[in-house]
Each structure stands twice: as structure tokens, then as C-alpha cells.
Design an enzyme around this catalytic site. Structure first.
Site, PDB file in Angstrom:
ATOM      1  N   PHE A 176       0.096  -0.959  -0.291  1.00  0.00           N
ATOM      2  CA  PHE A 176       0.056   0.004   0.425  1.00  0.00           C
ATOM      3  C   PHE A 176       0.848   1.265   0.555  1.00  0.00           C
ATOM      4  CE2 PHE A 176      -1.918   2.873   3.016  1.00  0.00           C
ATOM      5  CZ  PHE A 176      -3.522   3.251   2.736  1.00  0.00           C
ATOM      6  N   GLN A 191       8.164  -5.281  46.060  1.00  0.00           N
ATOM      7  CA  GLN A 191       7.527  -4.140  45.908  1.00  0.00           C
ATOM      8  C   GLN A 191       7.470  -3.403  44.661  1.00  0.00           C
ATOM      9  OE1 GLN A 191       6.719  -2.325  49.098  1.00  0.00           O
ATOM     10  NE2 GLN A 191       6.145  -3.818  50.355  1.00  0.00           N
ATOM     11  N   GLU A 246       1.372   4.655  10.116  1.00  0.00           N
ATOM     12  CA  GLU A 246      -0.369   4.795  10.302  1.00  0.00           C
ATOM     13  C   GLU A 246      -0.836   5.844  11.423  1.00  0.00           C
ATOM     14  OE1 GLU A 246      -2.320   2.035   9.393  1.00  0.00           O
ATOM     15  OE2 GLU A 246      -1.022   0.501   8.458  1.00  0.00           O
TER      16      GLU A 246
END
Lengths: 390, 248
Positions: A135, A285, A369
């Protein structure tokens, strides 16, 4: 039999899927486990697209699966299509990009804007991968602003002559045909340009550190003579190519979360196994915080994609909604890939692990895109009614 | 050729299995179920024999919803028809084989295929028992199958060699890994499988001759230990293997 991948589904979205959507998702997941994961790191390292995937994906039916069966499709739901993209990009962005381009950017415009003859001529062969498509919209000097393109078509007898160049074209060098957008009498029109025409060349773009397992190219048109039936008659103006990008971006929204799910899964299992200070790093953590951030963003994006799929199926999806999902998916997936790479420590910089590869791939996905910023402005314009980019 | 394939849905081999509170079965819960891997070889062989000789492939599974799911998966791979032998459980191996044989009898199958065993309970008994109930020849754990006319030649691996059998059709074969390379389903197959109707027949009820008394977990293995990385770690590894593990 599989790679041990455990897909995160924290809010039990599986229950919302239909049986065939789950079967489609599981089929592609299994294919990626068995065929893609074992070799994709090496393919990326060598900078080679695994060409044998093209035929395998055709046999699975991954090209144009939402199209009617008479054109080689399988009449799938939009959510099933999204799940395919999610699973493919869990393997690699390059693999998802190949299928995205073939389906969303080549088969879709021929189906939507082509004549019945063009559909019959191209769609079944694109579905079976007898033909590979690409494309061409972006140009060297016109990326976010495609309306200013300088590639031009001029009338020549009953046909046309095409001059100009396109850039950053996935599959360009290996494609048998290109859907090319060019101005004809000042209006953007789509043309099907077949490989081998005099004056048409597609050199490959080298020296990439992203999308390494994917072919990227330039398309050059030096007075290429096109016959009258090369024109896609139903597309007139920029909305034509932009509607194709809407299709492809919908797939990207799902795909990026597939990449994020791969990174999360890898980070979680590594953190539970990797021992420092005599205990697994998952018990710290700071590491748990990262894992929770990742799981939260993935879960939010999964729900977003599912809803977007429902809206697309119902014909109610706007291109701004897709901008929101694509923008969010890319941004979060990139953050998640970086966090995972961080949890993996030094090991994360090798192709033995997936996260680093996804991380550098996603640097392309957040740009192609529609860049992150352009999608921000598209949503901004929709919210305020003011186009900031004009 | 009229081919039947017996299939079963089993827990994914990656799944973490939990034992149910009654300690006689595994807890359903969140396990992902898949088509028994050996049945995949059987389905593939059925499709290949059909592609060679024509005819059709009928998949058969015994059970409730999970049997229907196994059948749907096999239809998506390419089977033509499906029969669910409906059962709510409570059958032992012999009862399952009898119910399957009763459902198969009289349908004129030339070849019946099954996996050599299901990877959940690993009994490996049903295929052979179905053949006995139907009074037809059977060859188990087959790695190569050739069919000419109404005669089959089946190869099975045995300790230190191979065994080759000939039998007349109809016959039953159980599939071993290596028989073929199973194909993937396809999206079209999945969509087409939705349109196919699964025939339902009631399972013959029989009183179990054996029953499961209790299930227990295998003994917990102590976690592994990484003693170092690269060549430098080898002396320490060898020392531990000799002195602690006492395997050298």
C-alpha cells in the site's frame, strides 16, 4: 506442545467471546506458539522476514478473513479479526504487519473501491497469497500530511501515466501489486500497480533497528504506464486511503496489546524465577508495582478493543474512536515493553527474550499509520471542533 | 472409504491440575481443554486416507458439552460429520468402549481411527476394546498406515525394531506420534463447522466394573537451585552432584 504462554485475561473477557471467536483466537495462538516463537528472535537478529509464514498464514485463512467467502474470505466478525491481529503481534509486529497490509490495506480497498472485475481478479489470489500486496500513501516529504502528496497520475490515451515515489512501504519489495494513491486532476485516486511494469521499482530500506523481521521498501514510479482498469473507480479524494488506514489501525489497536501481553507474560514468569538477595525478584514491591501497572493497562486496553470491535461490527465506529484505541494501544504497549525489558535486566537486551524485540518494533508502530501526536490532534479536533494541524 | 475417528477433549498439557473435593476427579475450574494430541494424529490420518481414496470422515466423541467441543474442533480441521454419544459420566473404560461400539455398529465404517491413548487418564484401553466389541481386527500404536483395496498394512514401533501387520477392513487403528504431521484448522473450517449439525445418540448405560477410589498429587519436588553460570560453575555443580545428590 506450546511455549508455556499464559495470556492475561484478568476480567474474564473470554466469557464475552463467541465459540468461534475463541476457536479463531486459539488457532492463531497455537500457530504462533508452534511456528513463530521458536524462530522469530533469530529472524529479527538476521533481519529477515520468514517467507514460509506467508503461505502458512494463507492456509489458516488469515488474509481478508472478514470478506465474504466468494472473494476468499471467511465472513468473520470484527472481534475475531481483532483477535487474529492480537495473536499475530504477540508473535511479532512484522508478522502482524504483513497480514494487516494484505487484509486491511490491499484487499479492503480493492473490495471497497474496486470494480467487480478487479475484485474477482485480485481478491481470491490475495487471500491464497498467490499474490502479495502493498500500500503506497506516504511519501518522502509527506507523512502526516498525505493530502499534499506529489505523486501524480496523468491521463494517457485510455490509461494513465504515474510519476512519483512512496516511502516506508511494508512488503514493497516482495509485493506483486501495489495499491498506490496519486493525484489525478488534483484529486487523490487509487491505482493497482502490478510488479514488472516498466518504470516501477521497489528497493528495500536497509539499516533498520525496528521491524527487522519485516520487509520495508520505497516505491518508485518513473513514467509508469497504467491501463484504464488500474484505477479503483469508487475512491475519490483523501477519504479513500484514510478509510483503509482506519481498517489497519483497528488491527493495530488489537495487535499492540498482543505485543504487550507477550511482554507481560515474559516479565511475570521471569520475575518469579529470577532470584536476587535469596528471593525471587517478584517478591520486591518495585517489581510488583511494574507488573500491576502492566496488567492494569493491558486489561483496560483489552476492554477498549472489545468495545471498539462491537461498534465496528455495528457500523458505528468513527475514525476518531480508532485513533483513540490505536494511540492508547501503542503508547501503553511501548511502556509495557520497556518495563518488561527492565524487569528482565541485562537478559532483556538479547533476542533470547521477546520484550526487547517488541520494544523496538513498537517504536515503529507508534509512528506508522498516524503518529501518536497526529492521533492526539485528530481526537482533539473531534472534541473541540478545532483542527490544530491546519 | 467410510472413516470414523474417535476423539476426546483433554486438559491442555500445560494446565495446572487440581483435584476435586471428592478426590475422585479433577476439578473443572479454569483449565483450558484441547483435542487429545494423539487424536489429532488420528483425525489427520482419516483426512489423508479420505483425500487418497475418497469417502468421508465422521468424528465421534462420548460425553457432555466437552465432547461437543472436541467434535467442533475436529470439524474445523476438516471432518465431514460428527456424532456425539451423549453421556453424563459414570462409565468405566469398558462401558465407554461398549457405548462407542454401539453407536458405531451398523454404520458401515471401513476404517476406525483413534489416538493410542488420551493424555488425561492415560488408560489406552478404549480403542482396543471398541474393536473387540465390534469383532474387527485392530492394530495399536501405529506409526505408518497404508491401505490398498480392502487390506491395510500397519507399522508399529516395538522395543528395538518395528512390527508390520496386515489386516482386512474394516479394522481399527490407534495412532502414535509420527504417523503424520497434523494440519492446523483454518478460519474457513471453523466457520463451516458452525453450520454442521452434530448428530446426538444416547450412550448405552452399563454398570462400571471398576471405579476410581482416590486421586492424589505426585510428591512435591523441591525447587531447583542455580549454582552459578558458565564454566566457572562446573566444579561446584559436579561437587554437589557427587556429594549432595549422590548421582555421580
Amino acid at each position: 506442545m506450546d511455549s508455556g504462554y499464559k495470556a492475561l485475561d484478568y476480567l474474564k473477557l473470554d466469557e464475552l467471546l463467541t465459540e468461534d471467536e475463541r476457536m479463531v483466537r486459539d488457532l492463531v495462538r497455537e500457530w504462533v506458539d508452534r511456528e513463530v516463537i521458536p524462530i522469530i528472535g533469530k529472524a529479527a537478529d538476521e533481519g529477515k522476514f520468514p517467507f514460509h509464514f506467508i503461505r502458512q498464514m494463507a492456509e489458516l485463512g488469515l488474509y481478508g478473513p472478514t470478506l465474504p467467502e466468494r472473494y476468499g474470505g471467511a465472513g468473520l466478525s470484527e472481534i475475531a479479526y481483532g483477535l487474529i491481529m492480537q495473536e499475530l503481534e504477540r508473535g511479532d509486529t512484522g508478522i502482524r504487519s504483513f497480514a494487516s497490509v494484505q487484509s486491511g490495506l490491499v484487499m479492503f480497498p480493492i473490495f471497497r473501491y474496486g470494480t467487480e472485475e478487479q475484485r474477482q481478479k485480485y481478491l481470491p489470489k490475495l487471500a491464497s497469497a498467490e499474490l502479495i500486496g502493498c500500500f503506497g500513501l506516504t511519501e518522502p516529504n509527506y507523512g502526516s500530511d498525505p493530502g499534499s502528496m506529489i505523486t501524480i497520475a496523468t491521463k494517457d490515451g485510455t490509461g494513465y501515466r504515474l510519476n512519483g515515489a512512496k516511502m516506508w512501504i511494508t512488503n514493497g519489495t516482495v509485493a506483486d501489486l501495489a495499491v498506490v494513491w496519486a493525484k489525478l486532476d488534483g484529486v487523490v485516486r487509487g491505482f493497482v500497480v502490478e510488479k514488472g511494469l516498466q518504470g516501477f521499482s521497489a528497493p528495500e530500506t536497509k539499516m533498520k533497528w525496528s521491524l527487522r523481521a519485516s520487509v520495508t521498501s520505497e516505491l518508485v514510479f518513473d513514467d509508469v504506464k497504467l491501463s484504464a482498469d488500474a484505477l479503483l473507480p469508487e475512491a475519490k479524494g483523501l477519504p479513500g486511503p484514510l478509510s483503509c488506514l482506519t481498517q489497519a489501525r483497528y488491527g493495530i489497536a488489537w495487535g499492540t496489546i498482543g505485543a504487550a501481553m507477550a511482554c507481560f507474560d515474559e516479565a511475570l514468569s521471569y520475575a518469579k524465577q529470577r532470584v536476587q538477595f535469596s528471593k525471587p525478584i517478584a517478591s520486591f514491591q518495585l517489581v510488583q508495582n511494574k507488573l500491576v501497572e502492566m496488567a492494569s493497562e493491558i486489561t483496560k486496553a483489552q476492554l477498549l478493543n472489545y468495545r471498539l470491535g462491537q461498534l465496528k461490527q455495528a457500523g458505528k465506529m468513527t475514525h476518531q474512536m480508532v485513533s483513540l484505541a490505536k494511540r492508547n494501544g501503542c503508547e501503553q504497549a511501548l511502556k509495557i515493553a520497556r518495563m518488561s525489558r527492565d524487569i528482565l535486566g541485562a537478559a532483556g537486551i538479547t533476542y533470547e527474550f521477546q520484550s526487547g524485540r517488541h520494544m523496538v518494533n513498537l517504536e515503529s508502530v507508534i509512528t506508522y499509520e498516524g503518529t501518536h501526536d497526529i492521533h492526539t490532534l485528530a481526537i482533539g479536533a473531534d472534541l473541540t471542533g478545532i483542527e490544530a494541524y491546519r | 472409504m467410510n472413516i470414523a475417528v474417535l476423539v476426546k477433549l483433554v486438559p491442555d498439557t500445560e494446565a495446572t491440575i487440581k483435584i476435586d473435593a471428592d478426590r475422585r476427579k479433577i476439578a473443572a475450574g479454569e483449565i483450558n481443554f484441547v483435542l487429545n494430541p494423539y487424536d489429532e494424529f488420528a483425525v489427520e490420518e482419516g483426512l489423508r486416507q479420505k483425500e487418497k481414496a475418497g469417502g468421508q470422515v465422521t468424528v465421534i466423541s462420548l460425553g457432555g458439552d466437552e465432547a461437543a467441543k472436541a467434535l467442533r474442533n475436529a470439524l474445523a480441521i476438516g471432518a465431514d460429520e460428527a456424532i456425539q454419544v451423549k453421556s453424563n459420566g459414570g462409565l468405566d473404560m469398558l462401558g465407554i468402549a461398549k457405548a462407542l461400539a454401539d453407536a458405531i455398529r451398523g454404520r458401515g465404517f471401513d476404517l476406525i481411527l483413534a489416538g493410542k491413548q488420551a493424555v488425561d487418564d492415560d488408560c489406552g484401553a478404549v480403542g482396543a476394546m471398541v474393536a473387540e466389541f465390534l469383532d474387527i481386527p485392530h492394530v495399536s500404536i501405529v506409526t505408518k498406515l497404508d491401505i490398498e483395496g480392502d487390506k491395510l498394512t500397519a507399522t508399529r514401533e516395538i522395543e528395538g525394531g518395528v512390527e508390520v501387520f496386515e489386516a482386512n477392513l474394516p479394522a481399527l487403528i490407534t495412532a502414535q506420534k509420527g504417523l503424520n504431521e497434523p494440519r492446523y484448522a483454518s478460519l474457513k473450517g471453523i466457520m463451516a463447522s458452525k453450520k454442521k449439525v452434530i448428530e446426538e445418540v444416547a450412550a448405552t448405560i452399563s454398570t462400571p466394573k471398576v471405579e476410581v477410589i482416590t486421586l492424589t498429587y505426585p510428591p512435591q519436588r523441591p525447587p531447583g537451585r542455580i549454582v552459578g553460570q558458565g564454566v566457572d560453575a562446573v566444579p561446584e555443580l559436579v561437587r554437589l552432584l557427587r556429594e549432595e545428590a549422590k548421582v555421580l
